[in-house]
Design a protein around this motif. Structure first.
Motif, PDB file in Angstrom:
ATOM      1  N   LEU A   1       6.760  -7.300 -10.566  1.00  0.00           N
ATOM      2  CA  LEU A   1       5.693  -6.290 -10.645  1.00  0.00           C
ATOM      3  C   LEU A   1       5.673  -5.570 -11.991  1.00  0.00           C
ATOM      4  N   GLY A   2       6.632  -5.929 -12.864  1.00  0.00           N
ATOM      5  CA  GLY A   2       6.669  -5.318 -14.184  1.00  0.00           C
ATOM      6  C   GLY A   2       7.278  -3.935 -14.204  1.00  0.00           C
ATOM      7  N   HIS A   3       8.104  -3.614 -13.201  1.00  0.00           N
ATOM      8  CA  HIS A   3       8.705  -2.282 -13.114  1.00  0.00           C
ATOM      9  C   HIS A   3      10.113  -2.304 -13.694  1.00  0.00           C
ATOM     10  N   ASN A   4      10.475  -1.260 -14.396  1.00  0.00           N
ATOM     11  CA  ASN A   4      11.809  -1.183 -15.000  1.00  0.00           C
ATOM     12  C   ASN A   4      12.777  -0.390 -14.131  1.00  0.00           C
ATOM     13  N   TYR A   5      12.469  -0.250 -12.859  1.00  0.00           N
ATOM     14  CA  TYR A   5      13.321   0.458 -11.910  1.00  0.00           C
ATOM     15  C   TYR A   5      13.230  -0.265 -10.574  1.00  0.00           C
ATOM     16  N   VAL A   6      14.162   0.042  -9.685  1.00  0.00           N
ATOM     17  CA  VAL A   6      14.129  -0.519  -8.329  1.00  0.00           C
ATOM     18  C   VAL A   6      14.056   0.653  -7.359  1.00  0.00           C
ATOM     19  N   GLY A   7      12.924   0.781  -6.685  1.00  0.00           N
ATOM     20  CA  GLY A   7      12.708   1.872  -5.748  1.00  0.00           C
ATOM     21  C   GLY A   7      12.845   1.413  -4.307  1.00  0.00           C
ATOM     22  N   CYS A   8      12.671   2.342  -3.400  1.00  0.00           N
ATOM     23  CA  CYS A   8      12.781   2.011  -1.973  1.00  0.00           C
ATOM     24  C   CYS A   8      11.697   1.040  -1.540  1.00  0.00           C
ATOM     25  N   GLU A   9      10.544   1.090  -2.208  1.00  0.00           N
ATOM     26  CA  GLU A   9       9.481   0.133  -1.890  1.00  0.00           C
ATOM     27  C   GLU A   9       9.902  -1.292  -2.235  1.00  0.00           C
ATOM     28  N   HIS A  10      10.634  -1.456  -3.346  1.00  0.00           N
ATOM     29  CA  HIS A  10      11.143  -2.778  -3.707  1.00  0.00           C
ATOM     30  C   HIS A  10      12.241  -3.210  -2.732  1.00  0.00           C
ATOM     31  N   LEU A  11      13.055  -2.246  -2.310  1.00  0.00           N
ATOM     32  CA  LEU A  11      14.105  -2.562  -1.342  1.00  0.00           C
ATOM     33  C   LEU A  11      13.488  -3.045  -0.034  1.00  0.00           C
ATOM     34  N   LEU A  12      12.418  -2.398   0.400  1.00  0.00           N
ATOM     35  CA  LEU A  12      11.725  -2.852   1.615  1.00  0.00           C
ATOM     36  C   LEU A  12      11.272  -4.297   1.454  1.00  0.00           C
ATOM     37  N   LEU A  13      10.669  -4.615   0.307  1.00  0.00           N
ATOM     38  CA  LEU A  13      10.228  -5.984   0.057  1.00  0.00           C
ATOM     39  C   LEU A  13      11.406  -6.955   0.057  1.00  0.00           C
ATOM     40  N   GLY A  14      12.523  -6.537  -0.549  1.00  0.00           N
ATOM     41  CA  GLY A  14      13.709  -7.389  -0.572  1.00  0.00           C
ATOM     42  C   GLY A  14      14.254  -7.657   0.825  1.00  0.00           C
ATOM     43  N   LEU A  15      14.239  -6.633   1.672  1.00  0.00           N
ATOM     44  CA  LEU A  15      14.722  -6.801   3.046  1.00  0.00           C
ATOM     45  C   LEU A  15      13.807  -7.727   3.840  1.00  0.00           C
TER      46      LEU A  15
ATOM     47  N   ARG B   1       3.595 -10.729   1.987  1.00  0.00           N
ATOM     48  CA  ARG B   1       2.498 -10.620   1.031  1.00  0.00           C
ATOM     49  C   ARG B   1       1.629  -9.389   1.281  1.00  0.00           C
ATOM     50  N   ALA B   2       1.368  -9.099   2.548  1.00  0.00           N
ATOM     51  CA  ALA B   2       0.580  -7.901   2.861  1.00  0.00           C
ATOM     52  C   ALA B   2       1.327  -6.639   2.450  1.00  0.00           C
ATOM     53  N   THR B   3       2.646  -6.640   2.651  1.00  0.00           N
ATOM     54  CA  THR B   3       3.448  -5.478   2.273  1.00  0.00           C
ATOM     55  C   THR B   3       3.485  -5.322   0.762  1.00  0.00           C
ATOM     56  N   ARG B   4       3.572  -6.435   0.059  1.00  0.00           N
ATOM     57  CA  ARG B   4       3.563  -6.379  -1.403  1.00  0.00           C
ATOM     58  C   ARG B   4       2.240  -5.804  -1.914  1.00  0.00           C
ATOM     59  N   ARG B   5       1.137  -6.221  -1.310  1.00  0.00           N
ATOM     60  CA  ARG B   5      -0.167  -5.665  -1.706  1.00  0.00           C
ATOM     61  C   ARG B   5      -0.223  -4.169  -1.436  1.00  0.00           C
ATOM     62  N   ALA B   6       0.347  -3.756  -0.301  1.00  0.00           N
ATOM     63  CA  ALA B   6       0.357  -2.333   0.035  1.00  0.00           C
ATOM     64  C   ALA B   6       1.200  -1.540  -0.959  1.00  0.00           C
ATOM     65  N   VAL B   7       2.311  -2.112  -1.401  1.00  0.00           N
ATOM     66  CA  VAL B   7       3.160  -1.449  -2.397  1.00  0.00           C
ATOM     67  C   VAL B   7       2.393  -1.270  -3.705  1.00  0.00           C
ATOM     68  N   VAL B   8       1.731  -2.340  -4.147  1.00  0.00           N
ATOM     69  CA  VAL B   8       0.964  -2.271  -5.401  1.00  0.00           C
ATOM     70  C   VAL B   8      -0.135  -1.215  -5.288  1.00  0.00           C
ATOM     71  N   ALA B   9      -0.838  -1.218  -4.162  1.00  0.00           N
ATOM     72  CA  ALA B   9      -1.911  -0.236  -3.965  1.00  0.00           C
ATOM     73  C   ALA B   9      -1.362   1.178  -3.909  1.00  0.00           C
ATOM     74  N   ALA B  10      -0.217   1.349  -3.241  1.00  0.00           N
ATOM     75  CA  ALA B  10       0.379   2.683  -3.134  1.00  0.00           C
ATOM     76  C   ALA B  10       0.794   3.210  -4.498  1.00  0.00           C
ATOM     77  N   LEU B  11       1.407   2.349  -5.309  1.00  0.00           N
ATOM     78  CA  LEU B  11       1.832   2.782  -6.637  1.00  0.00           C
ATOM     79  C   LEU B  11       0.634   3.090  -7.525  1.00  0.00           C
ATOM     80  N   ALA B  12      -0.427   2.293  -7.396  1.00  0.00           N
ATOM     81  CA  ALA B  12      -1.638   2.563  -8.170  1.00  0.00           C
ATOM     82  C   ALA B  12      -2.257   3.889  -7.731  1.00  0.00           C
ATOM     83  N   GLY B  13      -2.275   4.121  -6.419  1.00  0.00           N
ATOM     84  CA  GLY B  13      -2.817   5.375  -5.910  1.00  0.00           C
ATOM     85  C   GLY B  13      -1.991   6.565  -6.341  1.00  0.00           C
TER      86      GLY B  13
END
Length: 259
Positions: A158-172, A192-204
């Motif tokens: 996703l081009g992020h230089n950190y690992v947040g809880c949203e990434h941890l959720l995706l990893g799990l 895939r749906a969760t990944r889209r939701a993460v991207v949308a949440a971060l954009a929002g």
């Protein structure tokens, strides 16, 4: 020197060709960062680390993510487990309660309480072996480390230089063999749906921050009690609503044709 082929979508390949970006250098840099992060995760011994030590050892994790790891350690110790597994990571993520991973679950209409109950039921039926490891050692299980490594991969992709809880959720969710992934997938969490939701949440969230900065410059303050993450969740739900309705229509059509 070993060669690694990188396959790109056609539109991205065209853009790279037009701009003349050195793909090799970019890929090498990204891989170096990912390898360092994964190596640090595999070497982490949670047994005696406090928050500051964990921050020094895993600086790419956000403060909330590190807090989740320390909570997972507590979960593992309470269960007399020899290692920290995905079940402990998921329980800690849900227990922390106010992170973006939990908000994303709410956004895709998977109640965190439902996931907590399902996880507790699975753990109760599976049980766990008592610890045989030295008190001074508490590392991640293979699947636990795998989920964290996949979280790093998701963040990098996703081009992020950190690992947040949203990434941890995706990893799990992405980890195929862990208890957490099974529980999440059975609860309706699709990668895939969760990944889209993460991207949308971060954009929002970025949009809200920009709005807040603009309001601050103009001397305008946000209403008292405004919860930025709740506002992000509302924005994401609004953006995903048409997709959800379309999926429901398709499911009804498939059901009707099957009858």
């Amino acid at each position: 020197m070993p060669k690694i082929n990188v396959y790109l979508p056609d539109d991205l390949a065209d853009a790279v060709r037009d701009t003349g970006i050195a793909v090799s250098a970019v890929c090498q840099r990204a891989l170096e960062q990912a390898v360092r992060r994964v190596t640090a995760i595999r070497a982490t011994n949670l047994a005696d680390l406090d928050a500051d030590q964990l921050a020094a050892q895993l600086p790419h994790l956000t403060a909330r993510t590190r807090d989740v790891l320390l909570r997972a350690r507590t979960q593992a110790r309470s269960a007399h487990a020899a290692e920290v597994g995905t079940r402990h990571l998921l329980a800690a993520l849900l227990d922390e309660g106010d992170n973006l991973g939990v908000r994303v679950l709410q956004t895709i209409e998977v109640p965190p309480a439902q996931v907590t109950a399902r996880l507790a039921a699975v753990v109760a039926t599976s049980g766990s072996a008592p610890t045989s490891a030295p008190v001074s050692t508490l590392r991640f299980t293979g699947t636990g480390a795998g989920a964290l490594e996949l979280a790093v991969t998701e963040a990098t992709a996703l081009g992020h230089n950190y690992v947040g809880c949203e990434h941890l959720l995706l990893g799990l969710v992405a980890e195929p063999d862990g208890t957490a992934g099974r529980v999440l997938r059975e609860s309706g969490v699709e990668l895939r749906a969760t990944r889209r939701a993460v991207v949308a949440a971060l954009a929002g969230y970025a949009h809200l921050r920009a709005q807040a900065a603009t309001a601050s410059d103009g001397g305008v303050t946000a209403p008292a009690g405004t919860d930025p993450l709740a506002a992000v969740a509302a924005l994401v739900r609004r953006e995903l609503a048409p997709v959800t309705r379309r999926l429901e229509q398709l499911e009804r059509r498939v059901g009707a044709s099957a009858e």
